[in-house]
Design an enzyme around this catalytic site. Sequence first.
Site, PDB file in Angstrom:
ATOM      1  N   ARG A   1      -3.547 -10.226   4.733  1.00 21.90           N
ATOM      2  CA  ARG A   1      -3.975 -10.261   3.323  1.00 21.90           C
ATOM      3  C   ARG A   1      -2.836  -9.711   2.480  1.00 21.90           C
ATOM      4  NH1 ARG A   1      -6.197  -6.827  -0.349  1.00 21.90           N
ATOM      5  NH2 ARG A   1      -7.845  -7.635  -1.699  1.00 21.90           N
TER       6      ARG A   1
ATOM      7  N   LYS B   1       0.812  -1.218   0.000  1.00 23.16           N
ATOM      8  CA  LYS B   1       0.000   0.000   0.000  1.00 23.16           C
ATOM      9  C   LYS B   1       0.848   1.272   0.000  1.00 23.16           C
ATOM     10  CE  LYS B   1      -4.328  -2.037   1.415  1.00 23.16           C
ATOM     11  NZ  LYS B   1      -5.318  -2.312   2.445  1.00 23.16           N
TER      12      LYS B   1
HETATM   13  N1  HH2 Z   1      -7.449  -3.883   0.906  1.00 22.33           N
HETATM   14  C1  HH2 Z   1      -7.775  -3.855  -0.408  1.00 22.33           C
HETATM   15  C2  HH2 Z   1      -8.876  -4.579  -0.877  1.00 22.33           C
HETATM   16  N2  HH2 Z   1      -9.617  -5.342  -0.046  1.00 22.33           N
HETATM   17  N3  HH2 Z   1     -10.037  -6.169   2.119  1.00 22.33           N
HETATM   18  C3  HH2 Z   1      -9.740  -6.208   3.419  1.00 22.33           C
HETATM   19  N4  HH2 Z   1     -10.472  -6.961   4.256  1.00 22.33           N
HETATM   20  N5  HH2 Z   1      -8.686  -5.510   3.942  1.00 22.33           N
HETATM   21  C4  HH2 Z   1      -7.892  -4.714   3.166  1.00 22.33           C
HETATM   22  O1  HH2 Z   1      -6.966  -4.076   3.692  1.00 22.33           O
HETATM   23  C5  HH2 Z   1      -8.183  -4.637   1.763  1.00 22.33           C
HETATM   24  C6  HH2 Z   1      -9.285  -5.403   1.266  1.00 22.33           C
HETATM   25  C7  HH2 Z   1      -6.961  -3.050  -1.363  1.00 22.33           C
HETATM   26  O2  HH2 Z   1      -5.954  -3.811  -1.948  1.00 22.33           O
HETATM   27  P1  HH2 Z   1      -6.051  -4.498  -3.395  1.00 22.33           P
HETATM   28  O3  HH2 Z   1      -7.126  -5.531  -3.413  1.00 22.33           O
HETATM   29  O4  HH2 Z   1      -4.736  -4.990  -3.797  1.00 22.33           O
HETATM   30  O5  HH2 Z   1      -6.362  -3.303  -4.371  1.00 22.33           O
HETATM   31  P2  HH2 Z   1      -7.651  -2.821  -5.165  1.00 22.33           P
HETATM   32  O6  HH2 Z   1      -8.671  -2.417  -4.162  1.00 22.33           O
HETATM   33  O7  HH2 Z   1      -7.145  -1.666  -5.985  1.00 22.33           O
HETATM   34  O8  HH2 Z   1      -8.137  -3.960  -6.000  1.00 22.33           O
END
Ligand code: HH2
Length: 295
Positions: free
Chosen positions: A274, A235
């Site tokens: 995660r 992040k």
């Molecule tokens: N962070 C993201 C997405 N989903 N879910 C939970 N429970 N906790 C988190 O910290 C979290 C999440 C963001 O990361 P990513 O899926 O890589 O990115 P994007 O939202 O751009 O798909």
Amino acid sequence: MVYALSVFRRTRFKLRLRARTLALGERTLVMGVLNVTPDSFSDGGLYFDPKRAVARAREIERAGADILDIGGESTRPGAAPITEEEELRRVLAVLEALRGKLKIPISIDTQKAAVAEAAVRAGAGMINDVSALRGDPALAGVARRHRVPVVLMHMRGAPRTMQKGPFARDVVRDVLAGLRAAVARARKAGLRRSQIVLDPGIGFGKSYAQNYELLARLPELARLGFPLLVGTSRKAFIGAALGGATQPMPPEKRLWGTAATVAAAILGGAHIVRVHDVAEMVQVARITDAIVNAR
Ligand code: HH2
């Protein structure tokens, strides 16, 4: 006088999925991220094609993940919401192609009840809702009817505007209050306590400094009495600390920074982390668990 690293002793929980039970707190569970999106902040576009997504899901399992988290909608800062049809189209193709192919359980990362419903019917064993039931109140009913656990994540504001502030004056107090309200919504909708996992929502409506504060003060969230999931992987707050605010380190170079945050989250009491870089973070989790258990 004995001096020792301050390590938080995790409460143990049992998380009942449809087909199995996950033990939480004995060792850290690693949730591997699979974004079936064109625009996710670190892996957008890489696994948009269902064939590639399936190959990546298998790779994530082989790398040692305990759970696979599939998401069809990016929640990165500034992201625009997508329609239910589009999200369904993205995730169902992958879930259907994966049916019976993985040993690890699948979590569906969605804020929409219809997507959660279809995903659970297609084999997902848990729901990850970054809106903590604020996006679609009907989502709680899906979890209740199918008796699957749900991750309730704290988010201040909405993805489109959440990084513009104003941020909370006391981030831990804000997250505690938000998560308490999320638990109340879930309980009112008929979910059992044992179905709930909480997440402080690192990067969701927090200043960069506040993300570090949340990690440093994670044990305070354990007071809520639920298992904790923490998502720091790649992040922006890591990129900013490594490269500076005007020239942040790009997401693909945030591996070691992510490792430090994963270790810190585990020492602070996280039950599930995660992550995108599964093989590497499984190693970080195993070694940090060994330190936790050596007390
Ligand atoms: N962070 C993201 C997405 N989903 N879910 C939970 N429970 N906790 C988190 O910290 C979290 C999440 C963001 O990361 P990513 O899926 O890589 O990115 P994007 O939202 O751009 O798909």
